[in-house]
Design an enzyme around this catalytic site. Structure first.
Site, PDB file in Angstrom:
ATOM      1  N   ALA A 118      64.404 -17.969  21.893  1.00 17.17           N
ATOM      2  CA  ALA A 118      63.229 -19.027  23.016  1.00 17.17           C
ATOM      3  C   ALA A 118      64.433 -20.423  23.282  1.00 17.17           C
ATOM      4  CB  ALA A 118      62.205 -20.153  21.731  1.00 17.17           C
ATOM      5  N   ASN A 174      62.990 -20.760  13.934  1.00 17.75           N
ATOM      6  CA  ASN A 174      64.305 -19.433  14.020  1.00 17.75           C
ATOM      7  C   ASN A 174      65.291 -20.229  14.974  1.00 17.75           C
ATOM      8  OD1 ASN A 174      63.875 -17.507  12.253  1.00 17.75           O
ATOM      9  ND2 ASN A 174      61.721 -17.261  13.354  1.00 17.75           N
ATOM     10  N   HIS A 203      61.267 -27.152  23.571  1.00 15.20           N
ATOM     11  CA  HIS A 203      62.957 -27.561  22.247  1.00 15.20           C
ATOM     12  C   HIS A 203      63.809 -27.691  23.486  1.00 15.20           C
ATOM     13  CE1 HIS A 203      61.243 -24.339  19.415  1.00 15.20           C
ATOM     14  NE2 HIS A 203      61.000 -23.163  20.626  1.00 15.20           N
TER      15      HIS A 203
HETATM   16  N1  NAD Z   1      65.020 -16.763  17.420  1.00 16.03           N
HETATM   17  C1  NAD Z   1      63.665 -17.193  18.175  1.00 16.03           C
HETATM   18  O1  NAD Z   1      64.101 -18.014  19.550  1.00 16.03           O
HETATM   19  C2  NAD Z   1      62.349 -16.919  17.899  1.00 16.03           C
HETATM   20  C3  NAD Z   1      61.276 -17.305  18.773  1.00 16.03           C
HETATM   21  C4  NAD Z   1      59.894 -15.753  18.595  1.00 16.03           C
HETATM   22  C5  NAD Z   1      60.028 -15.884  17.537  1.00 16.03           C
HETATM   23  N2  NAD Z   1      60.941 -15.056  16.297  1.00 16.03           N
HETATM   24  C6  NAD Z   1      60.713 -14.677  14.914  1.00 16.03           C
HETATM   25  O2  NAD Z   1      60.856 -13.215  15.667  1.00 16.03           O
HETATM   26  C7  NAD Z   1      60.133 -12.452  14.566  1.00 16.03           C
HETATM   27  C8  NAD Z   1      58.306 -11.467  15.126  1.00 16.03           C
HETATM   28  O3  NAD Z   1      58.133 -12.371  16.222  1.00 16.03           O
HETATM   29  P1  NAD Z   1      56.339 -11.662  15.935  1.00 16.03           P
HETATM   30  O4  NAD Z   1      55.691 -13.216  17.890  1.00 16.03           O
HETATM   31  O5  NAD Z   1      56.746 -10.744  17.324  1.00 16.03           O
HETATM   32  O6  NAD Z   1      56.026 -11.497  15.490  1.00 16.03           O
HETATM   33  P2  NAD Z   1      54.434 -11.433  15.275  1.00 16.03           P
HETATM   34  O7  NAD Z   1      53.726 -11.525  13.778  1.00 16.03           O
HETATM   35  O8  NAD Z   1      53.605 -10.862  16.629  1.00 16.03           O
HETATM   36  O9  NAD Z   1      54.701  -9.329  14.543  1.00 16.03           O
HETATM   37  C9  NAD Z   1      55.522  -9.388  13.312  1.00 16.03           C
HETATM   38  C10 NAD Z   1      55.380  -7.617  13.355  1.00 16.03           C
HETATM   39  O10 NAD Z   1      56.234  -7.185  11.671  1.00 16.03           O
HETATM   40  C11 NAD Z   1      55.802  -6.606  11.232  1.00 16.03           C
HETATM   41  N3  NAD Z   1      56.213  -7.045  10.206  1.00 16.03           N
HETATM   42  C12 NAD Z   1      55.678  -8.031   9.313  1.00 16.03           C
HETATM   43  N4  NAD Z   1      57.371  -8.182   7.924  1.00 16.03           N
HETATM   44  C13 NAD Z   1      57.420  -6.752   8.196  1.00 16.03           C
HETATM   45  C14 NAD Z   1      57.961  -6.204   6.975  1.00 16.03           C
HETATM   46  N5  NAD Z   1      58.721  -6.780   6.033  1.00 16.03           N
HETATM   47  N6  NAD Z   1      58.568  -4.123   7.429  1.00 16.03           N
HETATM   48  C15 NAD Z   1      57.924  -4.046   8.524  1.00 16.03           C
HETATM   49  N7  NAD Z   1      56.709  -5.049   9.149  1.00 16.03           N
HETATM   50  C16 NAD Z   1      57.058  -6.146   9.328  1.00 16.03           C
HETATM   51  C17 NAD Z   1      53.739  -7.005  11.105  1.00 16.03           C
HETATM   52  O11 NAD Z   1      52.998  -6.206  10.929  1.00 16.03           O
HETATM   53  C18 NAD Z   1      53.726  -7.657  12.930  1.00 16.03           C
HETATM   54  O12 NAD Z   1      53.274  -6.448  13.599  1.00 16.03           O
HETATM   55  C19 NAD Z   1      59.439 -13.794  13.431  1.00 16.03           C
HETATM   56  O13 NAD Z   1      60.059 -13.338  11.954  1.00 16.03           O
HETATM   57  C20 NAD Z   1      59.229 -15.162  14.448  1.00 16.03           C
HETATM   58  O14 NAD Z   1      59.657 -15.678  13.701  1.00 16.03           O
HETATM   59  C21 NAD Z   1      62.360 -15.435  16.889  1.00 16.03           C
END
Ligand code: NAD
Length: 247
Positions: A118, A174, A203
């Site tokens: 992000a 994150n 941010h």
């Molecule tokens: N690096 C960054 O800047 C940044 C920015 C945004 C989001 N993220 C992170 O990326 C990840 C995904 O974000 P999102 O918005 O797509 O989330 P989301 O909640 O929309 O989707 C996550 C999916 O993963 C599945 N899931 C969760 N735990 C699981 C497991 N142990 N095994 C299998 N499937 C599993 C869930 O059922 C869900 O469908 C999150 O951890 C979020 O915090 C990181």
């Protein structure tokens, strides 16, 4: 015979779906997408909406067994903690979105790729880190609904260091972990604010380093299906995936 180029995806939520749509639109060139989500209906839903060959894996071992060229983790910090060591052991290139998980993991990170997520400007920060960084301060503002609160005035939700911020807010911060990994061992100071005046995830990063200063600001629309997640994060994963598939 030329073997098929497969991309693995863990997590069929907000980021996973944008990534799958980019593959469908051929922004990312591969032959097959293999997905795993522990809520199997989400994997089924993604498969039914994407006009592209999608295979559903039954579990992480099943996903690793099909030998994707790259796996993208877009699930949760908990998932990353559990799966990253297994994927690293299998020698598969891996993009980790839940970067907070990497702060505690003691694994070989040579095939683990951290997307800018992000935020951005990590090239400048990592360059400056070589020379010496004096201070990095991250101020993140999100609408209260992203934190599940409804304060009318701005409210400081957290003030401290990146590692703790990423642990306390595993879905929202994150970004703090990504910065910490980039400028390690410099400590990143973090302030997290629930601000009813902002609609976008904002941010601001202020850096003082040996030969100057930097200020970076990102105001990101959140993903319509997930207010925790900035839309830019999915595009950062897509860009990195494009690059890794070309190598
Ligand atoms: N690096 C960054 O800047 C940044 C920015 C945004 C989001 N993220 C992170 O990326 C990840 C995904 O974000 P999102 O918005 O797509 O989330 P989301 O909640 O929309 O989707 C996550 C999916 O993963 C599945 N899931 C969760 N735990 C699981 C497991 N142990 N095994 C299998 N499937 C599993 C869930 O059922 C869900 O469908 C999150 O951890 C979020 O915090 C990181």
């Amino acid at each position: 015979m030329v073997s098929k180029v497969k991309v693995g995806l863990i997590g069929c939520g907000a980021i996973g779906t944008v990534l799958a749509e980019a593959i469908e639109r051929k922004l990312v060139v591969c032959d097959e997408l293999v997905v795993y989500d522990f809520e199997s209906w989400k994997a089924q839903k993604l498969k039914s909406t994407i006009k592209f060959p999608v295979t559903i894996a039954d579990g992480i071992e099943d996903l690793i067994a099909v030998k994707p060229k790259v796996i993208v983790e877009a699930a949760s910090q908990q998932a990353a903690k559990e799966y990253v060591p297994k994927i690293v052991l299998a020698g598969i290139e891996l993009i980790v979105m839940s970067t907070g998980a990497l702060l505690d993991l003691d694994v070989d990170l040579s095939k683990v790729h951290v997307p800018s997520g992000a935020i951005g400007g990590l090239d400048a920060l990592s360059s400056a880190a070589l020379a010496g960084i004096d201070e990095v301060v991250l101020t993140s503002r999100k609408n209260p609904k992203a934190f599940g609160v409804d304060n009318r005035e701005e409210k400081v939700m957290y003030e401290g260091v990146a590692e703790e911020a990423a642990r306390k807010f595993p879905r929202e911060m994150n970004v703090a972990a990504t910065l910490a990994l980039t400028v390690k061992p410099t400590k990143v100071k973090v302030k997290v604010i629930a601000d009813p005046k902002v609609q976008r995830n904002t941010h601001e990063i202020a850096v003082k380093w040996q030969f100057g200063e930097m200020s970076l600001r990102f105001a990101n629309d959140s993903h319509p299906d997930n207010p925790h997640t900035s839309a830019l994060a999915a595009w950062a994963a897509i860009k990195l995936l494009q690059t890794l598939l070309k190598t």
